[in-house]
Write a protein that holds these residues in place. Structure first.
Motif, mmCIF file in Angstrom:
data_model
loop_
_atom_site.group_PDB
_atom_site.id
_atom_site.type_symbol
_atom_site.label_atom_id
_atom_site.label_comp_id
_atom_site.label_asym_id
_atom_site.label_seq_id
_atom_site.Cartn_x
_atom_site.Cartn_y
_atom_site.Cartn_z
ATOM 1 N N GLY A 101 -34.016 14.873 12.084
ATOM 2 C CA GLY A 101 -34.484 13.665 11.409
ATOM 3 C C GLY A 101 -35.991 13.565 11.352
ATOM 4 N N MET A 102 -36.681 14.200 12.283
ATOM 5 C CA MET A 102 -38.146 14.213 12.236
ATOM 6 C C MET A 102 -38.634 14.843 10.937
ATOM 7 N N CYS A 103 -37.952 15.877 10.502
ATOM 8 C CA CYS A 103 -38.313 16.527 9.240
ATOM 9 C C CYS A 103 -37.883 15.681 8.045
ATOM 10 N N THR A 104 -36.677 15.125 8.118
ATOM 11 C CA THR A 104 -36.184 14.290 7.019
ATOM 12 C C THR A 104 -37.124 13.111 6.780
ATOM 13 N N LYS A 105 -37.577 12.494 7.866
ATOM 14 C CA LYS A 105 -38.466 11.333 7.730
ATOM 15 C C LYS A 105 -39.823 11.757 7.172
#
Length: 557
Positions: free
Chosen positions: A108-112
């Motif tokens: 999710g760090m990348c998605t965000k």
């Protein structure tokens, strides 16, 4: 309420709680992690420099600085998901659910990073002069899909209630009632007034409040959590082991916990992870769009920090508190929620292997047991029939039936395992979940019974700040759909719903929340995947420009 929850659960089974939803969410995060070459790792240290304001310029256009945008977005994510949501995931999926929460955060760090960058890139100036952004703007301005933008904006409004308002005040009022005996309606009324006073000031007042509130509440919670973990230091290593030990086998039955399958751990871990950090949901980009930044990627870099702080740090603390204290397997005295309770037609035991398997299959809906229909004979609050009661996915013990706090002597009609008379209360020993479980875990510490006050105060601050931020997200969605003048009417409804939810049924609200999250997430994931090439080029252009503007600075590229 049971019928409403059944209907909502049916809807949720096709979207947020479906088999395919976690794969879509994690798959998108994994795709961008590989496609952009692990930006959440490569850019992490650089993101800390950006959020410190080192590269800010005075002429950047926007309403908030990097830190205020981060804390506003964090206040929208650090809430009941960190306290009640983690406890619900462990309650349903066992320790293995924690692993999937962490995996959701790592990807999710990348998605965000992606969703915030794109939303900031295609933001607009609203008619009232403020900056307006979010996934609906890149859907309209770049993808030329106004219909999809409309769906997302409408889903954001729904989710502002299902994520930001209803479950937050519900958890606050339940926790304060359990800890201090405060009337839930009174708590809801007071906080609804405070909420109205804050959100009427718009993003600048919201940012000013959250930039002070978030660091304070994180520190208070950290102290309380460490007091539990260190007090139970013998269980720290076994707790870590339990997170990974049952990863591919499911969590075994232990104590009052009847076990959980791999599917339950995976689904609930991913679902609660998303509820906690909202990566992929498209909410945080709305707050970040208001930030003063000359490059969209710089704001995306700040967003990388959110899932790390929210889930990998705070949610892991909560998980270790629950697991090291051991309360997640203990039956505790509590008042049963009708939605969580079932009266079975026969008597069962969880003291034998066979009995545990039968009960576990029932709560997992693998092989359901017959429900009671007819009259229950109750004498001085004690049920005389040879039956069993399931509550909170466990076999209830020492059940007492009351009306107005007084044990009854009468016959009560039961239909499909539920009493017709909702004025009755069933109390006894069973597992508990959500905020009450975390509150009990915090009493197993150096602070003793006073530990529960930390949860109540932490939950109050966490959840209230989430409600503040989500009012802004819903307001921006209203601005997109109906213009700035519509926001005042939305805020009135938002505050009223906030009050009502303070004394509504917990389970129904969590089910509604799961639906609204999925309704936002799916359009947003589709949009960022469509703009993958745009994102890659935007990142490349950012580093080219950065090297020209700051030739003496090192970069992760």
């Amino acid at each position: 309420m049971g019928e409403i929850n059944d209907f909502l659960s049916l809807i949720d089974s096709y979207i947020g709680s479906s088999i395919w939803f976690p794969y879509v969410l994690l798959g998108t995060g994994l795709f961008f992690t590989i496609y952009l070459k692990f930006p959440q790792i490569r850019y992490f240290r650089f993101a800390l420099r950006v959020v410190s304001g080192k590269y800010d310029k005075a002429d950047n256009e926007g309403d908030t600085n990097h830190f205020q945008a981060l804390t506003t977005a964090l206040s929208g994510t650090v809430g009941t998901g960190n306290i009640a949501g983690v406890a619900l995931a462990v309650h349903i999926g066992g320790p293995a659910a924690v692993f999937w929460m962490l995996m959701t955060a790592a990807l999710g760090m990348c998605t965000k990073f992606v969703e915030v960058t794109l939303s900031h890139k295609y933001r607009e100036k609203a008619e009232d002069g403020s900056m307006a952004g979010g996934p609906m703007y890149y859907m309209k301005n770049k993808l030329n899909m106004k219909w999809l933008a409309g769906i997302f904006a409408f889903a954001t409004i729904l989710s502002s209630f299902g994520t930001g308002s209803l479950p937050q005040i519900n958890s606050i009022s339940a926790s304060l009632n359990a800890t201090f005996g405060l009337n839930e309606m009174l708590v809801g009324g007071v906080l609804a007034v405070l909420l109205g006073l804050v959100i009427i000031g718009g993003i600048k007042r919201i940012a000013a409040v959250t930039s002070r509130l978030v660091p304070a509440m994180a520190f208070i919670y950290l102290v309380g959590a460490l007091a539990v973990i260190l007090y139970n230091y013998d269980n720290i290593i076994p707790s870590f082991i339990s997170i990974f030990a049952d990863l591919f086998t499911g969590s075994a039955a232990t104590g009052g916990f009847l076990g959980a399958s791999i599917a339950f751990a995976f689904n609930k871990g991913v679902g609660r992870g998303l509820f906690s950090n909202e990566a992929g949901q498209g909410s945080a980009p709305i707050a970040h769009a208001a930030a003063k930044a000359n490059q969209p990627v710089s704001e995306g870099l700040v967003a990388i920090l959110e899932p790390f702080i929210d889930t990998i740090f705070i949610c892991t603390l909560t998980a270790l508190v629950l697991l090291s204290s051991g309360v997640w397997t203990e039956k505790l005295q509590n008042k049963f929620d009708y939605v969580d309770m079932q009266i079975l037609a026969e008597s069962y035991t969880d003291k034998t292997g066979e009995g545990k398997i039968m009960l576990a299959n029932h709560i997992s809906e693998v092989a359901t047991l017959p429900l009671f229909n007819g009259n229950l004979k109750v004498v001085d609050g004690v049920i005389q029939n040879d039956i069993s009661i399931i509550n909170a996915r466990s076999l209830a013990e020492k059940v007492v039936v009351k009306r107005d706090l007084i044990p009854i002597t009468e016959e009560i009609k039961i239909v499909n395992g539920k009493p017709n008379d909702t004025s009755l209360s069933f109390e006894g020993l069973s597992l508990v979940h959500s905020a009450p479980l975390t509150a009990e875990a915090f009493t197993r510490s150096y602070f003793g019974k006073y530990g529960q006050y930390i949860v109540s105060i932490g939950l109050l601050l966490f959840a209230f700040s989430t409600a503040i931020s989500w009012s802004y997200y819903g307001g921006r969605a209203m601005t997109y759909l109906l213009g700035s003048k519509s926001v005042v009417y939305y805020r009135i409804v938002y505050v009223i719903a906030f009050f009502i939810a303070s004394f509504a049924d917990t389970t129904v609200i969590w089910t509604l929340s799961g639906i609204t999250i999925a309704l936002m997430t799916l359009p947003n994931l589709f949009g960022i995947l469509m703009l993958r090439k745009d994102m890659k080029q935007t990142v490349a252009d950012y580093w080219d420009k950065f090297k020209k503007d700051w030739p003496d600075e090192s970069t992760p590229e």
